[in-house]
Design a protein around this motif. Sequence first.
Motif, PDB file in Angstrom:
ATOM      1  N   ALA A  30       0.827  -1.212   0.000  1.00  0.00           N
ATOM      2  CA  ALA A  30       0.000   0.000   0.000  1.00  0.00           C
ATOM      3  C   ALA A  30       0.857   1.256   0.000  1.00  0.00           C
ATOM      4  N   GLU A  31       1.959   1.223   0.745  1.00  0.00           N
ATOM      5  CA  GLU A  31       2.756   2.448   0.884  1.00  0.00           C
ATOM      6  C   GLU A  31       3.805   2.610  -0.204  1.00  0.00           C
ATOM      7  N   LEU A  32       4.385   1.497  -0.662  1.00  0.00           N
ATOM      8  CA  LEU A  32       5.486   1.594  -1.618  1.00  0.00           C
ATOM      9  C   LEU A  32       5.068   1.276  -3.046  1.00  0.00           C
ATOM     10  N   GLY A  33       3.946   0.610  -3.202  1.00  0.00           N
ATOM     11  CA  GLY A  33       3.573   0.135  -4.523  1.00  0.00           C
ATOM     12  C   GLY A  33       4.175  -1.241  -4.765  1.00  0.00           C
ATOM     13  N   TYR A  34       3.747  -1.872  -5.829  1.00  0.00           N
ATOM     14  CA  TYR A  34       4.161  -3.250  -6.092  1.00  0.00           C
ATOM     15  C   TYR A  34       5.659  -3.364  -6.392  1.00  0.00           C
ATOM     16  N   ASP A  35       6.128  -2.530  -7.315  1.00  0.00           N
ATOM     17  CA  ASP A  35       7.504  -2.694  -7.788  1.00  0.00           C
ATOM     18  C   ASP A  35       8.541  -2.460  -6.704  1.00  0.00           C
ATOM     19  N   ARG A  36       8.246  -1.534  -5.790  1.00  0.00           N
ATOM     20  CA  ARG A  36       9.261  -1.201  -4.786  1.00  0.00           C
ATOM     21  C   ARG A  36       9.173  -2.078  -3.542  1.00  0.00           C
ATOM     22  N   THR A  37       8.161  -2.903  -3.481  1.00  0.00           N
ATOM     23  CA  THR A  37       8.056  -3.833  -2.363  1.00  0.00           C
ATOM     24  C   THR A  37       8.910  -5.053  -2.668  1.00  0.00           C
ATOM     25  N   THR A  38       9.747  -5.453  -1.700  1.00  0.00           N
ATOM     26  CA  THR A  38      10.588  -6.636  -1.897  1.00  0.00           C
ATOM     27  C   THR A  38      10.339  -7.621  -0.761  1.00  0.00           C
ATOM     28  N   LEU A  39      10.546  -8.907  -1.058  1.00  0.00           N
ATOM     29  CA  LEU A  39      10.410  -9.932  -0.028  1.00  0.00           C
ATOM     30  C   LEU A  39      11.398  -9.662   1.098  1.00  0.00           C
ATOM     31  N   ARG A  40      12.602  -9.207   0.726  1.00  0.00           N
ATOM     32  CA  ARG A  40      13.619  -8.926   1.727  1.00  0.00           C
ATOM     33  C   ARG A  40      13.184  -7.782   2.655  1.00  0.00           C
ATOM     34  N   ALA A 118      -1.372  -0.031 -11.395  1.00  0.00           N
ATOM     35  CA  ALA A 118      -0.722   0.864 -12.351  1.00  0.00           C
ATOM     36  C   ALA A 118       0.454   0.201 -13.048  1.00  0.00           C
ATOM     37  N   SER A 119       1.062  -0.781 -12.396  1.00  0.00           N
ATOM     38  CA  SER A 119       2.231  -1.392 -13.026  1.00  0.00           C
ATOM     39  C   SER A 119       2.132  -2.902 -13.156  1.00  0.00           C
ATOM     40  N   GLU A 120       1.288  -3.533 -12.349  1.00  0.00           N
ATOM     41  CA  GLU A 120       1.284  -4.987 -12.289  1.00  0.00           C
ATOM     42  C   GLU A 120      -0.001  -5.551 -12.901  1.00  0.00           C
ATOM     43  N   GLU A 121       0.156  -6.291 -13.993  1.00  0.00           N
ATOM     44  CA  GLU A 121      -1.014  -6.830 -14.681  1.00  0.00           C
ATOM     45  C   GLU A 121      -1.856  -7.721 -13.767  1.00  0.00           C
ATOM     46  N   GLY A 122      -1.211  -8.440 -12.849  1.00  0.00           N
ATOM     47  CA  GLY A 122      -1.953  -9.301 -11.926  1.00  0.00           C
ATOM     48  C   GLY A 122      -2.920  -8.502 -11.061  1.00  0.00           C
ATOM     49  N   ALA A 123      -2.504  -7.321 -10.657  1.00  0.00           N
ATOM     50  CA  ALA A 123      -3.366  -6.459  -9.841  1.00  0.00           C
ATOM     51  C   ALA A 123      -4.490  -5.875 -10.687  1.00  0.00           C
ATOM     52  N   ALA A 124      -4.168  -5.468 -11.905  1.00  0.00           N
ATOM     53  CA  ALA A 124      -5.202  -4.956 -12.813  1.00  0.00           C
ATOM     54  C   ALA A 124      -6.261  -6.025 -13.043  1.00  0.00           C
TER      55      ALA A 124
END
Lengths: 201, 201
Positions: A30-40, A118-124
Motif C-alpha cells: 500500500a505504501e510503496l507500490g508493487y515494484d518497490r516492495t521486496t520480499l527482503r 498501475a504497473s502490475e497486470e496481476g493487480a489490474a
Amino acid sequence: MTATPRRAGRRPGTSQTRQLILDTARRHFAELGYDRTTLRGIATAAEVDVALVSHFFSGKQRLFAEAAALPYDPAVVLSRLLAGPREQIGRRLADQVLDLIEAPASRGRLIALIRAAASEEGAAQLIRERINRELLVPLAAGLGSPDAPLRAALTGSQVVGLVMARHIVGIDPLPGTGREQLAAAVAPTLQRYLTGPLDDV
Amino acid sequence: MTATPRRAGRRPGTSQTRQLILDTARRHFAELGYDRTTLRGIATAAEVDVALVSHFFSGKQRLFAEAAALPYDPAVVLSRLLAGPREQIGRRLADQVLDLIEAPASRGRLIALIRAAASEEGAAQLIRERINRELLVPLAAGLGSPDAPLRAALTGSQVVGLVMARHIVGIDPLPGTGREQLAAAVAPTLQRYLTGPLDDV
C-alpha cells in the motif's frame, strides 16, 4: 541495538508468523507500490528470515494476491447492495467503498490493489475480476439497467479515481474530507452510472 | 544482426537525438510504468549509448518530468474552457481530456503521468500542480462555484479514474468505447462536480 522484547519472548506460532508477514506485506504494497516492495524488505520489517517469507508464500505475486485480496464475498455484498431502494444505490455503494477503505480488516487492501494496478497486470486483473466482473457488472444488471458492462466500468472508473485522488495522489482537500461529505458528493455520480441516462442531452 | 539503415546513414543532429530519446522514454513510461523504466532500456530501444541519455537528461526523474510534461499552457486551456456556456463546461472538459489522450503531441503523456503517480511522488506532485492547482482549481473558481478546491479535486478524481480504467487497468468495455459516447457519459459528472450541488439530497 535492534533486539526487541518480541525476539526474547516465546516463539510465535506458525499462523501468527504467517499473519505477521501478510500484514507487513499489505502495508508495504500500500505504501510503496508493487515494484518497490521486496520480499527482503518485508522480512526485515517483520523481523523474520526472508526464507520464511518464501516458505509461506511462493514469490511476490502470490504474496501480493493474498495481501491485496479484498475481504468480502461479492455475492454477500451484492445482495446487500441490491436490498435497498434502487434510487439510493449510489449512496449505498459510496458507503460500501468508504467502509472498505476504513475497516481494520480491509484497511490498505483496496489502496494496495489500486496502486499496484498501475504497473502490475496481476493487480489490474484482480480489479477487473473481483471488483468489476463479480460485483459491479452483476450490480448494474441486478438493477435492471441496460448496458450493464458499460455502467459497471464507468462506476469502477469513479471508484478507482476516488481512491487514487484521495489516498495515492493526495489531491487536496480529498485526503482530509469527511466521510459523510465525500459519500454525498460521489453518490449521485455512482447513481447515474448505475441507473441514470448515460448521455448528456 | 542489429545494424539498421539508420546507423549507416548520416548521424542525426543533437536535437533529433534528444527528441528520439524523449519519445522513447515517453513510450516506456506509459507502457511499463515509472519503476520498470530504466535509462538503459530507453538507450537500447533508441539505439543510443546510455551515456548520451545521461548527457541530455541528468537522471530518470528529470527525464520523466520532461517526457510526461503536459504539452499545454494551463492559462490558454483555462481561458478556452471558460469561454463557452457554463452549463456545458462538463462536456468541454471531457472533450479536452480525450483530445489530450488522442492528440499525437500528447499521446501517452497523460497515461505515463497517471501510471507513474501510483508509485512516484514526483509524478503525483505534477498531477497536483499542473492538473489540479493550475487548471482545475482556477476553472472551478472561474465558474463562480463555491468550494473550488473540493470541486477541482472531485473533478480530478474522475479524470484520473477514467484514464486508469480505460488505459491502464483496462476495464471493458471502456478501452473500446467510442469517444463521443464516453464524453457524453462522463460530462454530467464533471458538470456537477464543477457547478452543481455536492450533496445527494
